[in-house]
Design an enzyme around this catalytic site. Structure first.
Site, PDB file in Angstrom:
ATOM      1  N   THR A   7      -0.278  -4.587   3.840  1.00 56.70           N
ATOM      2  CA  THR A   7       0.363  -4.775   2.535  1.00 56.70           C
ATOM      3  C   THR A   7      -0.488  -4.075   1.478  1.00 56.70           C
ATOM      4  OG1 THR A   7       1.191  -6.908   3.300  1.00 56.70           O
ATOM      5  CG2 THR A   7       1.187  -6.533   0.915  1.00 56.70           C
TER       6      THR A   7
ATOM      7  N   GLU B 237       5.196  -5.427   6.823  1.00 53.00           N
ATOM      8  CA  GLU B 237       5.481  -6.423   7.851  1.00 53.00           C
ATOM      9  C   GLU B 237       5.837  -7.763   7.203  1.00 53.00           C
ATOM     10  OE1 GLU B 237       5.886  -6.129  11.167  1.00 53.00           O
ATOM     11  OE2 GLU B 237       6.556  -8.169  10.786  1.00 53.00           O
TER      12      GLU B 237
ATOM     13  N   GLY C 288       4.427 -29.889  -1.635  1.00 56.05           N
ATOM     14  CA  GLY C 288       3.303 -30.051  -0.710  1.00 56.05           C
ATOM     15  C   GLY C 288       1.959 -29.925  -1.380  1.00 56.05           C
TER      16      GLY C 288
ATOM     17  N   GLY D 163      -1.153 -21.562   1.131  1.00 54.07           N
ATOM     18  CA  GLY D 163      -2.417 -20.871   1.442  1.00 54.07           C
ATOM     19  C   GLY D 163      -2.119 -19.676   2.316  1.00 54.07           C
TER      20      GLY D 163
ATOM     21  N   CYS E 118      -1.696 -14.270   2.884  1.00 53.47           N
ATOM     22  CA  CYS E 118      -0.712 -13.404   2.213  1.00 53.47           C
ATOM     23  C   CYS E 118      -0.275 -13.900   0.842  1.00 53.47           C
ATOM     24  CB  CYS E 118       0.497 -13.226   3.118  1.00 53.47           C
ATOM     25  SG  CYS E 118       0.110 -12.252   4.576  1.00 53.47           S
TER      26      CYS E 118
HETATM   27  N1  NAD Z   1      -1.285 -12.378   8.544  1.00 52.44           N
HETATM   28  C1  NAD Z   1      -0.010 -12.289   8.203  1.00 52.44           C
HETATM   29  O1  NAD Z   1       0.767 -13.243   8.410  1.00 52.44           O
HETATM   30  C2  NAD Z   1       0.546 -11.044   7.576  1.00 52.44           C
HETATM   31  C3  NAD Z   1       1.949 -10.898   7.480  1.00 52.44           C
HETATM   32  C4  NAD Z   1       2.443  -9.720   6.903  1.00 52.44           C
HETATM   33  C5  NAD Z   1       1.582  -8.752   6.419  1.00 52.44           C
HETATM   34  N2  NAD Z   1       0.229  -8.943   6.520  1.00 52.44           N
HETATM   35  C6  NAD Z   1      -0.643  -7.867   6.035  1.00 52.44           C
HETATM   36  O2  NAD Z   1      -1.117  -7.158   7.166  1.00 52.44           O
HETATM   37  C7  NAD Z   1      -2.464  -6.709   6.953  1.00 52.44           C
HETATM   38  C8  NAD Z   1      -3.370  -7.256   8.042  1.00 52.44           C
HETATM   39  O3  NAD Z   1      -3.402  -8.661   7.944  1.00 52.44           O
HETATM   40  P1  NAD Z   1      -4.018  -9.568   9.103  1.00 52.44           P
HETATM   41  O4  NAD Z   1      -3.735 -10.985   8.729  1.00 52.44           O
HETATM   42  O5  NAD Z   1      -3.554  -9.062  10.421  1.00 52.44           O
HETATM   43  O6  NAD Z   1      -5.570  -9.251   8.910  1.00 52.44           O
HETATM   44  P2  NAD Z   1      -6.775  -9.615   9.908  1.00 52.44           P
HETATM   45  O7  NAD Z   1      -7.947  -9.799   9.053  1.00 52.44           O
HETATM   46  O8  NAD Z   1      -6.346 -10.691  10.842  1.00 52.44           O
HETATM   47  O9  NAD Z   1      -6.935  -8.289  10.798  1.00 52.44           O
HETATM   48  C9  NAD Z   1      -7.429  -7.084  10.325  1.00 52.44           C
HETATM   49  C10 NAD Z   1      -8.213  -6.441  11.446  1.00 52.44           C
HETATM   50  O10 NAD Z   1      -8.571  -5.113  11.057  1.00 52.44           O
HETATM   51  C11 NAD Z   1      -9.863  -4.843  11.559  1.00 52.44           C
HETATM   52  N3  NAD Z   1     -10.422  -3.702  10.820  1.00 52.44           N
HETATM   53  C12 NAD Z   1     -10.885  -3.669   9.546  1.00 52.44           C
HETATM   54  N4  NAD Z   1     -11.279  -2.432   9.217  1.00 52.44           N
HETATM   55  C13 NAD Z   1     -11.047  -1.662  10.299  1.00 52.44           C
HETATM   56  C14 NAD Z   1     -11.235  -0.277  10.566  1.00 52.44           C
HETATM   57  N5  NAD Z   1     -11.720   0.545   9.652  1.00 52.44           N
HETATM   58  N6  NAD Z   1     -10.919   0.187  11.790  1.00 52.44           N
HETATM   59  C15 NAD Z   1     -10.411  -0.642  12.724  1.00 52.44           C
HETATM   60  N7  NAD Z   1     -10.190  -1.959  12.519  1.00 52.44           N
HETATM   61  C16 NAD Z   1     -10.493  -2.458  11.310  1.00 52.44           C
HETATM   62  C17 NAD Z   1     -10.600  -6.146  11.402  1.00 52.44           C
HETATM   63  O11 NAD Z   1     -11.748  -6.219  12.231  1.00 52.44           O
HETATM   64  C18 NAD Z   1      -9.521  -7.152  11.787  1.00 52.44           C
HETATM   65  O12 NAD Z   1      -9.548  -7.445  13.166  1.00 52.44           O
HETATM   66  C19 NAD Z   1      -2.828  -7.193   5.544  1.00 52.44           C
HETATM   67  O13 NAD Z   1      -2.575  -6.160   4.628  1.00 52.44           O
HETATM   68  C20 NAD Z   1      -1.876  -8.346   5.313  1.00 52.44           C
HETATM   69  O14 NAD Z   1      -1.621  -8.562   3.944  1.00 52.44           O
HETATM   70  C21 NAD Z   1      -0.314 -10.047   7.090  1.00 52.44           C
END
Ligand code: NAD
Length: 439
Positions: free
Chosen positions: A121, A149, A254, A258, A261
């Site tokens: 995002t 996503e 609630g 948290g 996102c």
């Molecule tokens: N978690 C959710 O429910 C969700 C839903 C939709 C969108 N998003 C978006 O998706 C993105 C990822 O979110 P997430 O929750 O999966 O994050 P996360 O922190 O779980 O995962 C990110 C991963 O990227 C790795 N990483 C960081 N820098 C790196 C690099 N240079 N090379 C390789 N790997 C690297 C980290 O070690 C980590 O494992 C964010 O922008 C978030 O806003 C998250």
């Protein structure tokens, strides 16, 4: 299709696994070698229902692999997805350091026909900036697409496999065609793949989360108002929800929202607004209301005990920011824990999946109870912060017998107040009158 996923977290691992499930060759990359080692050993670093089975199956079939070798994975792939974290930085704007590092890492190894797909995002304009940076660095045009996503932790596999829609932000039709082919197996029930500009796609992601957060903060504000006015938010919710223009979704009062996102995305959109000279009053209020809402439950506890918690033990059910995940980022439970520890309370905590993540942050300052009812043993009250299914129908007689005093602070309105009074509890919930036995 050969696909590299850069960033193997909640989004990257689910995305990569689901793409492998439909027959693509996927290599998931992460800069954390411990995470990659775990995955190679068949251990799943996060809790997400149904994920382990899919990872094992596709890994065994040779369609899903894990590596720290970003260069090799990029060089082998037609599609390079970026799914690294974009946490809140200074002033609420997202910190794009990880994204910058990932782009720097992939740039020299991109194949001429490669498409870089931004799933993280990111603020409006980021895709355009990445495309310009790659053009300058490589001296040629590189296709960059936005593909935000919308999956929900706790239901991520289902959301990915059966999305309501897929949003794709591109400048060229042929890039949209490649992504349409890739997503075709997930859109079999006529759900749309919406093609728009990268700017609109980036904005769509933030607006979706901001609107959902707005609904939550709205109903929480009304719940607090109901409490003061002697109204019952449950009745009010039914009264409005049956209006087809309003509905029920995301209107549950609630303990505050948290996760990784909603809080950061609301702040990021407000920061974008500030940068372009617009004051986003609603977004700023949504965030402020949510910050305050996380204090509602601990404040009720403090007031009940007259501010004296030094000799009290509180049982806490639920630590993750919502059920179905082990994710505790920005979880309301953490605010409750901090407030109660600060006043000297002892805390006996239980969560079906998130205890390891909380233990990492709090160490031996909390008493971790593997079983739900062990947390109650000798506690002066129970606080419920996450609505895991196992909390919905406890044996109330047993709960009463285990607690030193029959007091429950319910941050998720799980129980019927009348039944709680009959069962002999003092029962606090959100937006509903307190009930006390015999009143
Ligand atoms: N978690 C959710 O429910 C969700 C839903 C939709 C969108 N998003 C978006 O998706 C993105 C990822 O979110 P997430 O929750 O999966 O994050 P996360 O922190 O779980 O995962 C990110 C991963 O990227 C790795 N990483 C960081 N820098 C790196 C690099 N240079 N090379 C390789 N790997 C690297 C980290 O070690 C980590 O494992 C964010 O922008 C978030 O806003 C998250």
């Amino acid at each position: 299709m050969k696909i590299a996923i850069v960033g193997t977290g909640y989004v990257g691992l689910v995305t990569g696994t689901c793409f492998a499930e439909t027959g693509n060759d996927v290599i998931c990359v992460d800069c954390d070698p411990a995470k990659i080692d775990m995955l190679r050993r068949g251990e799943i670093p996060i809790y997400e229902p149904g994920l382990a089975e899919l990872v094992h199956r596709n890994h065994a079939a040779g369609r899903l692999d894990f590596t720290t070798d970003l260069a090799g994975a990029t060089a082998a792939s037609r599609l390079v997805f970026l799914a690294v974290g974009t946490p809140s930085g200074e002033d609420g704007a997202p910190d794009l350091t990880a994204l910058g590092a990932a782009v720097e890492g992939i740039a020299p190894h991109l194949r001429p026909e490669a498409i870089v797909v931004v799933k993280s995002t990111v603020p409006v304009g980021t895709n355009a900036q990445l495309a310009a940076r790659l053009r300058q660095q490589l001296g040629r045009e590189v296709h960059v697409a936005s593909n935000p996503e919308f999956l929900k932790e706790g239901a991520a596999i289902d959301d990915f496999m059966k999305p309501d829609r897929v949003v794709v932000g591109v400048r060229r039709d042929e890039v949209a065609d490649v992504l349409r082919d890739l997503y075709q197996p997930y859109l079999r029930t006529d759900k749309p793949l919406l093609v728009m500009s990268p700017e609109s796609a980036e904005m769509t992601k933030y607006v979706a989360n901001a609107l959902l957060s707005t609904k939550i903060s709205f109903i929480n504000e009304i719940a607090n108002l109901c409490e003061r006015c002697g109204a019952d938010i449950g009745a009010v919710r039914r009264g409005i929800g049956h209006d087809s223009r309003i509905g029920f979704a995301f209107l549950f009062p609630g303990a505050g929202y948290g996760g990784s996102c909603f809080p950061k995305d609301v702040r990021a959109l407000a920061a974008t607004a500030r940068q372009v000279g617009v004051q986003a009053r609603i977004l700023e209020a949504v965030d402020a209301v949510n910050v305050r809402q996380k204090s509602v439950l601990p404040t009720k506890i403090l007031e009940h005990f007259g501010g004296q918690l030094a000799d009290k033990t509180i049982a806490v059910w639920g630590l993750s920011f919502k059920p179905g995940t082990d994710d505790v980022r920005e979880a309301p439970a953490l605010v409750l824990i901090d407030r109660l520890l600060e006043r000297g309370a002892a805390l006996r905590v239980h969560d079906p999946e998130a205890m390891a993540n909380v233990r990492r942050a709090y160490g031996d300052r909390l008493i971790y109870c593997e079983r739900r009812d062990d947390a109650l043993d000798g506690a002066d009250a129970l606080a419920i912060v996450t609505e895991w299914k196992e909390f919905v129908q406890p044996d109330l007689a047993r709960v009463k017998a285990l607690l030193r005093r029959p007091v429950i602070f319910d941050g998720r309105n799980l129980y019927d107040p009348k039944r709680m009074r009959e069962a002999g509890f003092t029962y606090y919930s959100i937006g509903r009158p307190v009930v006390r036995p015999g009143e």
